[in-house]
Design a protein around this motif. Sequence first.
Motif, PDB file in Angstrom:
ATOM      1  N   HIS A  50      32.203  -5.471 -15.537  1.00  0.00           N
ATOM      2  CA  HIS A  50      32.801  -4.188 -15.926  1.00  0.00           C
ATOM      3  C   HIS A  50      32.046  -3.603 -17.122  1.00  0.00           C
ATOM      4  O   HIS A  50      31.704  -2.415 -17.147  1.00  0.00           O
ATOM      5  N   ILE A  51      31.771  -4.446 -18.109  1.00  0.00           N
ATOM      6  CA  ILE A  51      31.033  -3.966 -19.295  1.00  0.00           C
ATOM      7  C   ILE A  51      29.646  -3.481 -18.862  1.00  0.00           C
ATOM      8  O   ILE A  51      29.148  -2.448 -19.334  1.00  0.00           O
ATOM      9  N   SER A  52      29.025  -4.194 -17.928  1.00  0.00           N
ATOM     10  CA  SER A  52      27.696  -3.798 -17.427  1.00  0.00           C
ATOM     11  C   SER A  52      27.760  -2.419 -16.770  1.00  0.00           C
ATOM     12  O   SER A  52      26.845  -1.599 -16.912  1.00  0.00           O
ATOM     13  N   GLN A  53      28.853  -2.183 -16.051  1.00  0.00           N
ATOM     14  CA  GLN A  53      28.987  -0.881 -15.377  1.00  0.00           C
ATOM     15  C   GLN A  53      29.062   0.232 -16.422  1.00  0.00           C
ATOM     16  O   GLN A  53      28.405   1.258 -16.306  1.00  0.00           O
ATOM     17  N   ARG A  54      29.823  -0.022 -17.492  1.00  0.00           N
ATOM     18  CA  ARG A  54      30.008   1.020 -18.515  1.00  0.00           C
ATOM     19  C   ARG A  54      28.742   1.200 -19.358  1.00  0.00           C
ATOM     20  O   ARG A  54      28.369   2.314 -19.692  1.00  0.00           O
ATOM     21  N   LEU A  55      28.078   0.099 -19.703  1.00  0.00           N
ATOM     22  CA  LEU A  55      26.973   0.214 -20.676  1.00  0.00           C
ATOM     23  C   LEU A  55      25.587   0.219 -20.039  1.00  0.00           C
ATOM     24  O   LEU A  55      24.627   0.694 -20.643  1.00  0.00           O
ATOM     25  N   LYS A  56      25.466  -0.318 -18.826  1.00  0.00           N
ATOM     26  CA  LYS A  56      24.126  -0.441 -18.212  1.00  0.00           C
ATOM     27  C   LYS A  56      24.057   0.262 -16.868  1.00  0.00           C
ATOM     28  O   LYS A  56      23.093   0.084 -16.121  1.00  0.00           O
ATOM     29  N   ASN A  57      25.100   1.027 -16.572  1.00  0.00           N
ATOM     30  CA  ASN A  57      25.089   1.766 -15.319  1.00  0.00           C
ATOM     31  C   ASN A  57      25.047   0.879 -14.080  1.00  0.00           C
ATOM     32  O   ASN A  57      24.487   1.282 -13.044  1.00  0.00           O
ATOM     33  N   PHE A  58      25.579  -0.310 -14.187  1.00  0.00           N
ATOM     34  CA  PHE A  58      25.675  -1.192 -13.021  1.00  0.00           C
ATOM     35  C   PHE A  58      26.476  -0.451 -11.939  1.00  0.00           C
ATOM     36  O   PHE A  58      27.507   0.167 -12.230  1.00  0.00           O
ATOM     37  N   PRO A  59      26.027  -0.479 -10.667  1.00  0.00           N
ATOM     38  CA  PRO A  59      26.702   0.321  -9.636  1.00  0.00           C
ATOM     39  C   PRO A  59      28.208   0.016  -9.508  1.00  0.00           C
ATOM     40  O   PRO A  59      28.595  -1.147  -9.358  1.00  0.00           O
ATOM     41  N   GLU A  60      29.024   1.081  -9.576  1.00  0.00           N
ATOM     42  CA  GLU A  60      30.481   0.905  -9.591  1.00  0.00           C
ATOM     43  C   GLU A  60      30.987   0.257  -8.296  1.00  0.00           C
ATOM     44  O   GLU A  60      31.879  -0.595  -8.326  1.00  0.00           O
ATOM     45  N   GLU A  61      30.358   0.646  -7.197  1.00  0.00           N
ATOM     46  CA  GLU A  61      30.813   0.099  -5.901  1.00  0.00           C
ATOM     47  C   GLU A  61      30.593  -1.429  -5.866  1.00  0.00           C
ATOM     48  O   GLU A  61      31.421  -2.188  -5.359  1.00  0.00           O
ATOM     49  N   LYS A  62      29.506  -1.883  -6.479  1.00  0.00           N
ATOM     50  CA  LYS A  62      29.252  -3.341  -6.512  1.00  0.00           C
ATOM     51  C   LYS A  62      30.232  -4.034  -7.460  1.00  0.00           C
ATOM     52  O   LYS A  62      30.682  -5.146  -7.201  1.00  0.00           O
ATOM     53  N   LEU A  63      30.554  -3.363  -8.581  1.00  0.00           N
ATOM     54  CA  LEU A  63      31.565  -3.921  -9.499  1.00  0.00           C
ATOM     55  C   LEU A  63      32.862  -4.174  -8.734  1.00  0.00           C
ATOM     56  O   LEU A  63      33.471  -5.243  -8.856  1.00  0.00           O
ATOM     57  N   ASN A  64      33.268  -3.182  -7.922  1.00  0.00           N
ATOM     58  CA  ASN A  64      34.538  -3.317  -7.210  1.00  0.00           C
ATOM     59  C   ASN A  64      34.473  -4.440  -6.176  1.00  0.00           C
ATOM     60  O   ASN A  64      35.424  -5.204  -6.016  1.00  0.00           O
ATOM     61  N   ARG A  65      33.335  -4.556  -5.522  1.00  0.00           N
ATOM     62  CA  ARG A  65      33.211  -5.624  -4.512  1.00  0.00           C
ATOM     63  C   ARG A  65      33.197  -7.006  -5.168  1.00  0.00           C
ATOM     64  O   ARG A  65      33.833  -7.938  -4.711  1.00  0.00           O
ATOM     65  N   ILE A  66      32.443  -7.095  -6.280  1.00  0.00           N
ATOM     66  CA  ILE A  66      32.347  -8.393  -6.976  1.00  0.00           C
ATOM     67  C   ILE A  66      33.722  -8.819  -7.488  1.00  0.00           C
ATOM     68  O   ILE A  66      34.164  -9.951  -7.290  1.00  0.00           O
ATOM     69  N   SER A  67      34.414  -7.865  -8.139  1.00  0.00           N
ATOM     70  CA  SER A  67      35.698  -8.277  -8.723  1.00  0.00           C
ATOM     71  C   SER A  67      36.685  -8.614  -7.612  1.00  0.00           C
ATOM     72  O   SER A  67      37.429  -9.589  -7.727  1.00  0.00           O
ATOM     73  N   SER A  68      36.655  -7.860  -6.504  1.00  0.00           N
ATOM     74  CA  SER A  68      37.633  -8.202  -5.478  1.00  0.00           C
ATOM     75  C   SER A  68      37.310  -9.556  -4.832  1.00  0.00           C
ATOM     76  O   SER A  68      38.213 -10.336  -4.523  1.00  0.00           O
ATOM     77  N   LYS A  69      36.031  -9.878  -4.674  1.00  0.00           N
ATOM     78  CA  LYS A  69      35.665 -11.225  -4.163  1.00  0.00           C
ATOM     79  C   LYS A  69      36.173 -12.305  -5.113  1.00  0.00           C
ATOM     80  O   LYS A  69      36.737 -13.316  -4.698  1.00  0.00           O
ATOM     81  N   ILE A  70      35.922 -12.086  -6.414  1.00  0.00           N
ATOM     82  CA  ILE A  70      36.309 -13.112  -7.395  1.00  0.00           C
ATOM     83  C   ILE A  70      37.834 -13.248  -7.454  1.00  0.00           C
ATOM     84  O   ILE A  70      38.362 -14.357  -7.500  1.00  0.00           O
ATOM     85  N   PHE A  71      38.548 -12.120  -7.392  1.00  0.00           N
ATOM     86  CA  PHE A  71      40.019 -12.217  -7.392  1.00  0.00           C
ATOM     87  C   PHE A  71      40.505 -12.941  -6.129  1.00  0.00           C
ATOM     88  O   PHE A  71      41.459 -13.708  -6.168  1.00  0.00           O
TER      89      PHE A  71
END
Length: 355
Positions: free
Chosen positions: A271-292
């Motif tokens: 999440h921090i990477s998405q906010r500060l390094k422009n990490f793709p938001e769609e990948k953030l959502n996929r990663i977090s949902s996999k981890i959850f």
Amino acid sequence: MANPAKKGAVYYSNEAYSNINLYLSRNKPSKVFVLVDSNTHGHCVAKFLSQVEEPSNFEIIEIPAGEEHKTLETCNGVWNALSELGADRKSLLINLGGGVVTDLGGFVACTFKRGISYINVPTTLLAMVDASVGGKTGVDLGNLKNQIGVISEPEMVLIDSIYLQSLPKNEMRSGLAEVLKHGLIKDEAYWEKVSNLSNLDFTHLDEIIKRSVEIKSEVVTQDPLEKNIRKTLNYGHTLGHAIESHFLTHNSKPKLLHGEAVAAGMVLATHISQRLKNFPEEKLNRISSKIFDIYGKIEIDENDLENILALMKFDKKNEHGKINFVLLKDIGAPEIDCEVPNKNIYEAFDFYKTA
Ligand code: GLY
């Protein structure tokens, strides 16, 4: 057969046992000690001893199982046992166990009589893909993780996935977090593969362990003393270790395994990477949902948060009082030494709670 003299080399399955037997016959240690914990004493020693030559001369030293025993006090017990059992500088210590046994045993070996040889035989997934490879040894200082230790390679690392047959599911899941981390920092196709393992069915276990060890070894070879690129292996660990330490000292909290804390730490860091390094938001959502899906969510309330933030100041990547995060620009594109304002950390915890 590969050259057994190469320090830190990793050998698998049958090749592992022929290499340790070759090592023993070439080096002729004065005595061989096997460090186990109360779990591996029951589940793994017999298997291991059945594969090595002249095991009747080996002495077993047992420590209690669990992160809470990864202390200098436990080291003291092992140093004393070695001394009483007549260990000298030509003795060999074989660490047969999970990350606590390999980290603590490595530290004991590196410090006993200023250093005796040691070999790691990891018996958990976490120790196979992470702890036993790369020469990090050490113990905790109170609840602070791995504050005391040295980096020094074992003679060799022997990996046999047969030991995983007796490993509880939550321990497998804990190890999987480091496997997922290897995908995130280095190899998107690997991330896709390991994050989609159905129901933690490790049909391709050997292949996965080998790929993770390969990723870790590539990084460690370039930067054994963690001056730069090795820091990427700490993805998710800045907050993960702080969460783990916090849960270790609060008896009212559920017991948290290392990988479970790191999994939460990876959601937060992404999440921090998405906010500060422009990490793709769609990948953030996929990663977090996999981890959850795999780990669920750890309950972290306001009171926990302040202590977790305070604990981050003990992270070993910090320099000159600055907390240094590893962040991602994309999967496989890590950036080290990133400063993160507290505001982004609070936002990440909000995301973790509400996503
Ligand atoms: N576990 C991270 C490292 O060995 O560098």
